[in-house]
Design a protein around this motif. Structure first.
Motif, PDB file in Angstrom:
ATOM      1  N   UNK A 174       2.524   3.703  -7.956  1.00 29.81           N
ATOM      2  CA  UNK A 174       1.746   3.447  -6.744  1.00 29.81           C
ATOM      3  C   UNK A 174       0.246   3.554  -7.007  1.00 29.81           C
ATOM      4  N   UNK A 175      -0.141   4.432  -7.949  1.00 31.82           N
ATOM      5  CA  UNK A 175      -1.561   4.702  -8.170  1.00 31.82           C
ATOM      6  C   UNK A 175      -2.177   3.787  -9.230  1.00 31.82           C
ATOM      7  N   UNK A 180      10.387   9.595 -15.475  1.00 34.69           N
ATOM      8  CA  UNK A 180       9.533   9.159 -16.575  1.00 34.69           C
ATOM      9  C   UNK A 180       8.373   8.337 -16.024  1.00 34.69           C
ATOM     10  N   UNK A 181       7.174   8.553 -16.624  1.00 37.67           N
ATOM     11  CA  UNK A 181       5.983   7.845 -16.135  1.00 37.67           C
ATOM     12  C   UNK A 181       6.091   6.329 -16.285  1.00 37.67           C
ATOM     13  N   UNK A 182       6.758   5.886 -17.336  1.00 33.42           N
ATOM     14  CA  UNK A 182       6.898   4.453 -17.585  1.00 33.42           C
ATOM     15  C   UNK A 182       8.108   3.921 -16.817  1.00 33.42           C
ATOM     16  N   UNK A 183       7.884   3.081 -15.800  1.00 35.41           N
ATOM     17  CA  UNK A 183       9.019   2.605 -14.992  1.00 35.41           C
ATOM     18  C   UNK A 183      10.059   1.826 -15.793  1.00 35.41           C
ATOM     19  N   UNK A 187       0.827  -1.200   0.000  1.00 31.75           N
ATOM     20  CA  UNK A 187       0.000   0.000   0.000  1.00 31.75           C
ATOM     21  C   UNK A 187       0.863   1.253   0.000  1.00 31.75           C
ATOM     22  N   UNK A 188       0.274   2.364  -0.414  1.00 31.35           N
ATOM     23  CA  UNK A 188       1.031   3.613  -0.529  1.00 31.35           C
ATOM     24  C   UNK A 188       1.044   4.363   0.794  1.00 31.35           C
ATOM     25  N   UNK A 189       2.234   4.796   1.196  1.00 34.68           N
ATOM     26  CA  UNK A 189       2.355   5.693   2.328  1.00 34.68           C
ATOM     27  C   UNK A 189       3.486   6.687   2.065  1.00 34.68           C
TER      28      UNK A 189
END
Length: 346
Positions: free
Chosen positions: A250-251, A311-314, A238-240
Motif C-alpha cells: 500500500x505504501x 513477507x515484504x515481497x508480495x 487508496x489506503x484505508x
C-alpha cells in the motif's frame, strides 16, 4: 464467322468451353463474395447482440442483487432495533445494532450519513456480499436505501467478533484456533478464486471476523473490498486499511492484488495462534500458553506459514489456496526466506 472466316467444329467447341469456364469462375467468385458478406454481417450482428446483452447485464446486475435481498423501510428497522438502542459494535463510519424481525435476530449496520463515501461503500458492500454465498462469509439479508439512510441487514452472529473472543485471559483451545484460522482461509480462497468476480477484501482483521453459534469464522465488512474483472490481476486504490494489518504494498504505490489479503491473514494468524494482539515478536508467542506448548509442532508450522504470508515481497507470499493447503497439511511448509520481523509489538 471468326476473323472473316468460318469457324471449324473444333474452334466452336473450344469457344464454348472457354465461355462455360468463364461462367463457372464468375459464379465461384460471386458465391465467395456473398459468403464473405454473410460472414461479416453475421459477425457484426452477433457482436452487437453480445455487447448489448453485456451492457444490459451490467446495468441490471444491481437489480438482480437487490431482488435477492429484502428491501427494508427505515420504519421497519427502527422498530426492529428498538430505535437503534442495542449497539453490537462500532466502526470508523458505521455502527452495528442488534435487531429482531419475525423472531429472527439481525445485525443492522447503519452507515454514517455524514460520511462522504457512504453511498460508495454501501453500494460496494451490497454488490460484493450480495453475489456471494459461502459458509465462511457473513450473509447479507437485506438493505435500506431511503432518503439519507444507508443501512445493511446481516444475519446475527451470536459469538461476536474474533477480537472479543481471542484477546481475553481465558485462551481458546488449540482445536478452536486451528478451525478459526482454516475457516478464514477458506473464505478468502472463495473470494480470490471461486467467485465469478475476483474479490480482494482489503480489510482483514479480528474485528471483521465474526463467530457463529458453533464458533465458525465468518468474514464480514466488505465496504473496502475491490472487485477484479476476469482479465484483471490488480487494482489501483487508496489506503484505508487498519494499521498493523496493512501490507507494505500500500505504501509503495504498487498495484494492489490478492496478496494484500494474504499479508493481513498472516498477521491475523499470528494473533490466532498466540491469542495476542498484533505481535510479531517470536520470543513471547509461547508465553503463558499451555495449549500452544502442548501442540508445539503445529504451533511451529503455523508460525512459518504466517511468516510466509507477511513477507515484504508480495511475489513471495503464497496464494490463499496454498496457505489453506499448508494449514491442512496437504502441502509441505518450507522455511520462509528472510522473513521481515519486527523487534517489538505494534
Amino acid at each position: 464467322m471468326y476473323g472473316g472466316c468460318m469457324l471449324t467444329p473444333f474452334q466452336k467447341q473450344k469457344k464454348k468451353k472457354d465461355h462455360e469456364t468463364l461462367i463457372i469462375v464468375i459464379s465461384v467468385l460471386l458465391s465467395f463474395l456473398v459468403l464473405v458478406i454473410l460472414v461479416l454481417v453475421g459477425a457484426m450482428y452477433f457482436g452487437f447482440s453480445f455487447n448489448r446483452k453485456k451492457i444490459k447485464s451490467s446495468k441490471t446486475n444491481n437489480g438482480v442483487i437487490e431482488k435477492n435481498l429484502r428491501n427494508f423501510t427505515f420504519k421497519e428497522l427502527v422498530e426492529a432495533t428498538g430505535n437503534f438502542s442495542e449497539e453490537l459494535g462500532r466502526r470508523s463510519f458505521s455502527i452495528v445494532y442488534k435487531g429482531t424481525i419475525d423472531m429472527t435476530s439481525l445485525a443492522v449496520k447503519k452507515l454514517d450519513k455524514l460520511f462522504r463515501d457512504n453511498d460508495r461503500e454501501f453500494q460496494t458492500e451490497m454488490n460484493v456480499i450480495g453475489q456471494t454465498h459461502h459458509r465462511n462469509l457473513v450473509r447479507l439479508l437485506g438493505y435500506c436505501n431511503e432518503g439519507q439512510h444507508r443501512i445493511l441487514v446481516y444475519e446475527f452472529m451470536s459469538n461476536g467478533t474474533l477480537a472479543s473472543f481471542l484477546f481475553t485471559p481465558l485462551k481458546a483451545n488449540w482445536r478452536q484456533r486451528f478451525e478459526i484460522a482454516s475457516g478464514i482461509a477458506r473464505g478468502l480462497v472463495y473470494l480470490h478464486e471461486e467467485c465469478c468476480t475476483q474479490i480482494i477484501h482489503c480489510d482483514i482483521k479480528p474485528q471483521n471476523i465474526l463467530l457463529d453459534d458453533q464458533y465458525n469464522a465468518r468474514i464480514s465488512d466488505f465496504g473496502l473490498a475491490k472487485l477484479l474483472l476476469i482479465n484483471q490481476s490488480h487494482t489501483e486504490t487508496g489506503i484505508r486499511e487498519t494499521k498493523g494489518y496493512v501490507a507494505p504494498d500500500w505504501f509503495r504505490s504498487s498495484p494492489i492484488t490478492t496478496k494484500v489479503d494474504t499479508y493481513s491473514f498472516g498477521v491475523l494468524l499470528l494473533e490466532i495462534i498466540c491469542c495476542r494482539r498484533n505481535t510479531r515478536r517470536l520470543d513471547i508467542l509461547l508465553e503463558n500458553d499451555d495449549e500452544a506448548v502442548k501442540n508445539i509442532k503445529s504451533f511451529e508450522k503455523f508460525v512459518m506459514i504466517a511468516l510466509w504470508c507477511i513477507h515484504e515481497d508480495p511475489t513471495l507470499r503464497p496464494t490463499m489456496k496454498k496457505v489453506l493447503l499448508m494449514l491442512e497439511g496437504i502441502v509441505e511448509v518450507l522455511i520462509p526466506p528472510n522473513p521481515y520481523l519486527y523487534g517489538s509489538a505494534s
